[in-house]
Structures are given as structure tokens and as C-alpha cells.
Write an enzyme that holds these catalytic residues in place. Structure first.
Site, short mmCIF file in Angstrom:
data_model
loop_
_atom_site.label_atom_id
_atom_site.label_comp_id
_atom_site.label_asym_id
_atom_site.label_seq_id
_atom_site.Cartn_x
_atom_site.Cartn_y
_atom_site.Cartn_z
N LEU A 290 34.26 -30.07 47.51
CA LEU A 290 32.98 -29.10 47.34
C LEU A 290 32.90 -28.05 48.53
O LEU A 290 31.96 -27.15 48.28
CB LEU A 290 31.84 -29.98 47.22
CG LEU A 290 31.62 -30.87 46.01
CD1 LEU A 290 30.42 -31.65 45.94
CD2 LEU A 290 31.75 -29.95 44.66
N ALA B 145 29.26 -23.85 46.55
CA ALA B 145 29.50 -22.93 45.52
C ALA B 145 30.93 -22.76 45.27
O ALA B 145 31.32 -21.99 44.43
CB ALA B 145 29.17 -21.60 45.93
N HIS B 146 31.59 -23.86 45.72
CA HIS B 146 33.09 -23.90 45.71
C HIS B 146 33.67 -25.11 45.16
O HIS B 146 33.27 -26.30 45.83
CB HIS B 146 33.96 -23.58 46.99
CG HIS B 146 33.54 -22.28 47.56
ND1 HIS B 146 34.05 -22.00 48.89
CD2 HIS B 146 33.07 -21.24 46.91
CE1 HIS B 146 33.61 -20.73 49.07
NE2 HIS B 146 33.03 -20.13 47.92
N GLN B 147 33.84 -25.55 43.79
CA GLN B 147 34.32 -26.83 43.55
C GLN B 147 36.06 -26.82 43.36
O GLN B 147 36.56 -25.78 42.52
CB GLN B 147 33.69 -27.16 42.28
CG GLN B 147 32.07 -26.96 42.46
CD GLN B 147 31.48 -25.72 42.09
OE1 GLN B 147 31.92 -24.98 41.19
NE2 GLN B 147 30.46 -25.53 42.89
#
Ligand SMILES: Cc1cc2nc3c(=O)[nH]c(=O)nc-3n(C[C@H](O)[C@H](O)[C@H](O)COP(=O)(O)OP(=O)(O)OC[C@H]3O[C@@H](n4cnc5c(N)ncnc54)[C@H](O)[C@@H]3O)c2cc1C
Ligand SMILES: *[C@@H]1O[C@H](CO)[C@@H](O)[C@H](O)[C@H]1NC(C)=O
Ligand SMILES: *[C@@H]1O[C@H](CO)[C@@H](O)[C@H](O)[C@H]1NC(C)=O
Ligand SMILES: *[C@@H]1O[C@H](CO)[C@@H](O)[C@H](O)[C@H]1NC(C)=O
Ligand SMILES: *[C@@H]1O[C@H](CO)[C@@H](O)[C@H](O)[C@H]1NC(C)=O
Ligand SMILES: CC(=O)N[C@H]1CO[C@H](CO)[C@@H](O)[C@@H]1O
Length: 614
Positions: free
Chosen positions: A367, A544-546
Site C-alpha cells: 500500500l 493512494a498506491h495499491q
């Protein structure tokens, strides 16, 4: 984030917020005064329609129309469609869908990964259908209001959290996916990561000529460049603080032009200067005349069959759902290849619903956890303040500067990068500690002059995702340490840039007036605040990054897809989004996911060529 009928909120004035970009509002007003937009809808004049709806207008097909109209729209784009007649009121179901559409490739998800692969395949002459569960927001029709944008363009209305509420997760869900709302940072896959993915995960792809070409191709497409004319508030603070401290600081390459000074891009880019997939690859798709984009359509499952002489099942398209007049309807796409690009939070669930059993599906979710600190820069007396009194925390390019001071790029590769967020009032208030009504009022009053800087960890730890409603993630000890080191630096950067007051988001809400304390007191504060635990829910962490939930690898025991992006389990089923990352990346993922999708597209093209020549 809430507004009245005139789309305003009285509190905005008190906190120094201007609401939606005033330039955009003025632009729109002129537009409507000309009466252009109304006419466009009536006349369907190409130019006007393009102006109103944006460059995708010829390829968007809305299924929330009577079936025959929708079917005709698809036929006009060259798809073969059959409309299934059913007894009055009988509901559609998986075995009796309303429409059956045929194409060469169906792409589920129109985000960074899906957009690229759809564009490449359509340009090569194949019929491509793109399904997107989110809606389409026309460029001229963006609200740029925080509340509405969250509802319309983000997954689950902007509110996705892990099961213990330890992580607040932002993910785009609209035509363009994350690329429509992202913060413009366009960073290539770092060398040390390519090396690791090649050597430790057996993926030669990442050290291949093809991958280098792919990175160049996607960057060129986005017009990635590194000039900035006027740096926004948060980034100016980060840059100056780093310079004062002697920390490294770089300019982040962006897809937007050097004069693109806009703090609202996280709500969609109003003038198309930010080249998300919906301004680039999806435009290729539409221009080729070979593609259609279907907003509001959610894929339910991948269809497959057993074929003689094949040891694996073979994918044959997808069944999807949409709403027409408040009623759910079901359609089927029959395709030669099926590409899933729903993003790392949604792809695992779709694969499982389709009967895939690989144990790695949904695991290894990374994440890029983010922890923030803030500094307040008063704007009075106006003559001597820095940043200049007219600079506001929410304006300007969202990410233009970053520091790798604790990134460990040259060592283990696992550290934290230091960057800045975009925080409009709603998000600002969510992450700000609440200790009392008086206190939050004071913090909100300082909103427009409060800079935020964050540390983002390349997480070694990971979680699992079953659906966007069921995510579990525990911060690993090593990642917590890296974030703590990051916060230590961030507090120093804020103070060195000249902040009057600094603090973190820890729920005790301690603050320090930097100008009134001794060196010793400052050191004590920084040490205490940066050594607090982060895994105990006392500090909100964001993502904001998966990535990584269907990772790519060299064998089915450890991965879900092989180097070509094809699933080990099902022939003709490909994954092309951030879920295939073998590990966390450590920097903003958009360029990397686009490059991977570009490579997967090359594999798919080969398969389609073979099928065509048969
Ligand atoms: C606010 C924000 C800022 C960001 N800023 C940056 C940045 O500056 N730089 C950077 O590199 N990265 C940034 N990112 C991250 C980047 O946008 C994502 O990593 C990237 O878009 C992921 O691409 P993807 O293809 O995996 O998925 P997405 O782009 O998320 O696309 C997936 C799409 O699939 C759709 N979908 C899901 N399930 C279904 C279904 N069943 N049927 C049909 N459609 C479905 C979703 O609605 C979504 O539109 C940011 C992300 C956010 C949220
Ligand atoms: C304006 O914002 C305040 C504070 O968040 C909120 O309580 C109020 O309901 C909003 N006003 C309107 C008209 O939506
Ligand atoms: C503009 O947005 C409104 C509200 O979201 C929507 O009802 C309308 O259909 C949109 N218009 C276009 C041209 O997309
Ligand atoms: C995000 O923004 C960058 C720069 O604005 C753009 O190039 C990119 O296409 C967008 N994101 C994605 C995922 O495409
Ligand atoms: C994996 O990649 C190879 C090409 O390298 C391809 O031929 C093969 O069919 C793919 N799928 C599986 C499950 O191995
Ligand atoms: C749309 C846009 O403004 N893109 C710009 C991105 O950067 C390139 C290279 O500088 C410009 O040429 C584009 O105009």
C-alpha cells in the site's frame, strides 16, 4: 466538503479556501453564456461535442439507454451485437443476458493499465471493448468540488479503509481510473527495482530492451517533463527545507506542462493538461475507430470453457452488469482474449468470482503507507513572509519536488521517499488530530497556510484484499521504522523552511512553536514525535498506491501471472494493472503500471495475430 445550492460553504471564507478553481468557474461561465454547450448537445456538431464531452466522445457508449439504441451505437462502431428478446419483465441473468457483444479483446477497467492496453490493441487494428464501473466525467463538466468528486470519481465514494481502520485508502474509479485523479508524478521504474524484479523474482522482462522501450513510450505519450515555472506552496516548502538542511531534493517529472499550476487535478484535470490515460491511450482507442468505452458497467465474472486438448480452462469474455432505469441488467461480451485491469483492490475479487483458485490471488497487497507532518507559515506581515502571502496550500502543481534522503535507493532499496500531498478542506480535516472544538477551529483557520509533507514507505510488509470492503493490512516493523525516520526528516525540513509551528497527525495533537523554543527543546520534540508508534492506530496513515495482489512471477506457487501477464490458471486471461507488481515499488506507480501494460499488450498482440492467421 459539503456545499449549499450555490455550491459554496460559508466556512471556506474563514479558512481561506476559494472552493473550485476560480479560473475554471469563469471559463465555464463564458462557455454557458455563449450558449455553446446547449447547442452542442442538440446539433451533435463534432467540434462542439468534443469541446463539451472531451476527446473520447465518439467512443463512449452509454448502456443506460433503451437496448436497441445501445446496440446500434455499438454496431456503428463496428461491433457485432445481438439483442436477446425476453418475455416482458423477465430479468436478465448470466445465462440469459440482454445483449451479447463480440470483439477481439475485452478490457475490464479503464485506468492506467487498462487504458494503455486498450489503446495499443485498438491501434493495431483489433476490436476492443473497455468496461468501466465508474462513470465518465467530461472535462468541461467536472465539479472540482471535493465532496462531489469523491462521490463520483473515487472507489466507494472515496472512503475505503482497511478492516481495523489503520489505513485510509484512496483509489480512482472513473473513466481513466487512477490516472484521471492522480497527482501527476510520472516517475520511471527505478533501476534497483528492475534489477530486483529480474534477479530475485526471475522476471527478465524488467531488464529487457522491451521494458526500456515501454518506459520511453509511455513517458513520451504523457509528455513527461521536469520543468516547473512556479512551484506551489507545499513543494516550495519541501524544496527550501531540503536545501537548508543539505538533503537531496529533485524535481519530479510530470505529464503536465511546465506552467500547469493547478491544485485541483486530484479532482480531474479541467483543461486536459494532465495527460491521464483518458487524454492519451483511450484517445488512441477512439481515434482508431476500433474501440468503445462503456462507463457504468461492472464486470461480474470472466467466462471460460474447457477445450479439448488444453490442460487449462480457456477464457472467452466476461459477463457484466449495469443499471437501466434503476434496474440491474446483464450483458455478455464474447472475446478472443480477456484482460483484467481493475486495479489492485478489485482485480483479485473478479478473478475469484471467475473460479480461479491460485493461492496468491489477493495476497501480497502493498500500500505504500504514508505518514504526514505539517508546518504553519503565517501570511502576516505580508511584506516579509515566505512563501509569498498569495500562495495557498491547496494551489499549484501537486507534486513537483521530492527528497530521497531516507529512501535507501543505493542500499537495501527499502526506505521512504519524501513528497507532498494535495489536501482540500475535507481531507485536511480528516487527517488533522481532534482534541477539542476550539483547537480544530484554530487548525482549520490556518488551513490555507499549512504545508503538508509526507514520508511514503516502500513497504516490505503486506496485507490481503478480498474486495474493497475487506482489506486487512498491518504495518510491518521495518516499514514503521522507515516512516519514523521519514517523519524525523520532514519535521526538520518544515522548520528549516521557516514554519512557525510544526506537528504530526498523532492523535494527541502536540504542536511546537519553533520560533519560541531552544535548540534543545526542538530536538526533544522532533525525537519524541518521530519515535511514536505508527501501527497502533494513533496516527492516521494513508495510501493512494495499491499493488501486488496478483503478482507476476516465474511459477504458480508464488505468483498469479507469468511474464506475459497471462494467468497461470486460465488461457487467454491476462492481468494488466498494479496488482501484478512483484513487490512494492517505492515510488509513484503510474509510469511503471503503464509500461507493464504496454508489454502485456505486446504479448496479447502476438496471440491475436496467431488467432487471426489461423
Ligand atoms: C489521489 C491519487 C493520486 C495519485 N497520484 C499519483 C501520482 O502522482 N503518480 C503516480 O505514479 N501514481 C499516482 N497515483 C496512483 C496511480 O493512479 C495508480 O497506481 C494507478 O492508476 C493504478 O493503475 P491500475 O491500472 O492498477 O488501476 P486504476 O487506475 O485504479 O484503474 C482501475 C479501474 O478499474 C475499474 N474497475 C474496478 N473493478 C471493475 C469491474 N469489476 N468492472 C469494471 N471496471 C472496474 C475502476 O473503477 C478503475 O477505474 C495516485 C492515486 C490516487 C488515488
Ligand atoms: C459547510 O461546512 C460545515 C463545516 O464542515 C458543515 O458543517 C456545513 O454543513 C456546511 N454547509 C453546507 C451548507 O453544506
Ligand atoms: C455533467 O454532470 C452532471 C452531474 O454529474 C450529469 O448529470 C451530466 O450528465 C453531465 N453532462 C455531461 C455532458 O457529461
Ligand atoms: C497521472 O498523471 C500523470 C501526470 O499528470 C499522467 O501522465 C498520467 O497519465 C496519470 N496517471 C495515469 C495512471 O495514467
Ligand atoms: C507464459 O509465458 C509464455 C511465454 O513466455 C507463454 O507461452 C505461456 O503460455 C504463458 N503462460 C503460462 C501459464 O505459462
Ligand atoms: C498536455 C501538456 O501540456 N503536455 C505537455 C507535457 O510536456 C510536454 C513536454 O514538455 C509538452 O510538450 C506538452 O505540451
Amino acid at each position: 466538503s459539503q456545499t449549499d445550492e450555490s455550491e459554496e460553504n460559508l466556512s471556506w471564507k474563514a479558512i481561506g479556501y476559494c472552493g473550485p478553481d476560480p479560473k475554471f468557474k469563469a471559463q465555464l461561465k463564458n462557455h454557458f453564456l455563449d450558449g455553446k454547450s446547449k447547442e452542442a448537445e442538440d446539433d451533435k456538431e463534432d467540434e462542439d461535442a468534443e469541446e463539451v464531452i472531451g476527446p473520447l466522445y465518439k467512443g463512449l457508449v452509454h448502456l443506460n439507454n433503451p437496448r436497441d439504441i445501445a446496440a446500434d451505437a455499438l454496431r456503428q462502431l463496428g461491433f457485432s451485437v445481438s439483442v436477446v428478446r425476453r418475455k416482458h419483465k423477465a430479468a436478465a441473468n448470466l445465462s440469459s443476458p440482454s445483449l451479447v457483444i463480440q470483439c477481439d479483446a475485452v478490457v475490464v477497467g479503464s485506468g492506467s493499465g487498462g487504458g494503455v492496453i486498450a489503446g495499443v490493441l485498438a491501434k493495431a487494428g483489433y476490436k476492443v471493448l473497455v468496461l468501466e464501473k465508474g462513470g465518465y466525467s467530461a472535462r468541461n463538466n467536472l465539479s472540482l468540488l471535493e465532496g462531489q468528486t469523491m462521490d463520483q470519481m473515487y472507489l466507494n465514494g472515496g472512503l475505503v479503509a482497511s478492516d481495523d481502520m489503520g489505513m485510509f485508502i484512496l483509489s480512482g474509479s472513473t473513466v481513466g481510473g487512477g490516472s484521471a485523479v492522480n497527482w501527476s508524478a510520472s516517475i520511471k521504474t527505478p533501476q534497483h527495482v528492475c534489477k530486483e524484479w529480474c534477479e530475485k523474482h526471475g522476471l527478465e522482462l524488467f531488464e529487457s530492451e522491451l521494458y526500456r522501450e515501454a518506459l520511453d513510450a509511455v513517458c513520451e505519450k504523457m509528455g513527461v517533463q521536469s520543468e516547473i515555472e512556479d512551484e506551489g506552496f507545499n513543494n516550495a516548502v519541501l524544496r527550501k527545507g531540503c536545501q537548508e538542511m543539505g538533503y537531496p531534493v529533485n524535481t519530479i517529472p510530470r505529464n503536465s506542462s511546465s506552467d500547469h499550476y493547478c491544485g485541483w487535478c486530484c479532482m480531474g484535470c479541467k483543461d486536459g493538461k494532465k495527460k491521464g490515460t483518458l487524454e492519451t491511450w483511450l484517445v488512441d482507442l477512439v481515434k482508431s475507430g476500433n474501440g468503445a468505452i462503456l462507463p457504468g458497467c461492472e464486470a461480474l465474472k470472466v467466462l471460460h470453457k474447457k477445450m479439448e486438448g488444453r490442460d487449462r480452462k480457456v477464457a472467452g469474455g466476461v459477463a457484466f452488469e449495469f443499471e437501466y432505469k434503476g434496474i440491474k441488467d446483464i450483458c455478455v461480451v464474447e472475446s478472443k482474449v480477456t484482460i483484467v485491469a481493475c486495479g489492485a483492490l478489485c482485480t483479485p475479487a473478479l478473478l475469484k468470482r471467475s473460479g480461479l483458485r491460485n493461492q496468491n490471488i489477493g495476497r501480497n497487497l502493498h500500500l505504500h503507507p504514508v505518514a504526514m507532518a505539517w508546518g504553519y507559515f503565517p501570511d502576516e506581515p505580508a511584506s516579509e513572509v515566505w512563501p509569498e502571502a498569495n500562495k495557498k496550500s491547496y494551489e499549484g502543481g501537486i507534486m513537483t519536488a521530492m527528497s530521497s534522503v531516507v529512501a535507501e535507493f543505493e542500499q537495501s532499496g527499502y526506505g521512504a521517499v519524501i513528497q507532498t500531498p494535495s489536501l482540500h478542506p475535507g481531507m485536511f480535516s480528516i487527517v488533522t488530530p481532534w482534541t477539542s472544538g476550539v483547537d480544530i477551529r484554530d487548525r482549520m483557520r490556518k488551513f490555507s497556510r499549512t504545508a503538508h509533507v509526507f514520508a511514503l514507505a516502500r513497504d516490505k510488509g503486506s496485507g490481503t484484499v478480498e474486495s474493497p470492503h475487506r482489506i486487512s493490512y498491518k504495518l510491518a516493523g521495518v516499514d514503521e521504522k522507515n516512516l519514523q525516520k521519514g517523519i524525523d526528516k520532514v519535521l526538520r525540513i518544515l522548520a528549516a523552511a521557516g514554519a512557525e509551528e510544526i506537528g504530526t497527525h498523532h492523535n494527541k495533537g502536540r504542536t511546537l512553536n519553533v520560533k519560541q523554543v531552544s535548540y534543545h527543546e526542538f530536538e526533544k520534540f522532533v525525537k519524541e514525535e518521530s519515535s511514536r508508534p505508527l501501527a497502533d492506530l494513533s496516527t492516521p496513515l494513508c495510501s493512494a498506491h495499491q499493488m501486488g495482489s496478483c503478482r507476476m512471477g516465474s511459477n504458480p506457487k508464488q505468483s498469479v501471472v507469468n511474464q506475459t501477464g497471462e494467468t497461470w490458471e486460465m488461457e487467454g486471461l491476462y492481468v494488466a494493472d498494479t496488482s501484478v507488481f512483484p513487490t512494492a515499488l517505492g515510488v509513484n506507480p503510474m509510469v511503471t503500471v503503464q509500461a507493464i501494460a504496454y508489454c502485456v499488450a505486446q504479448s496479447v498482440l502476438e496471440v491475436l495475430r496467431r488467432k487471426r492467421s489461423k
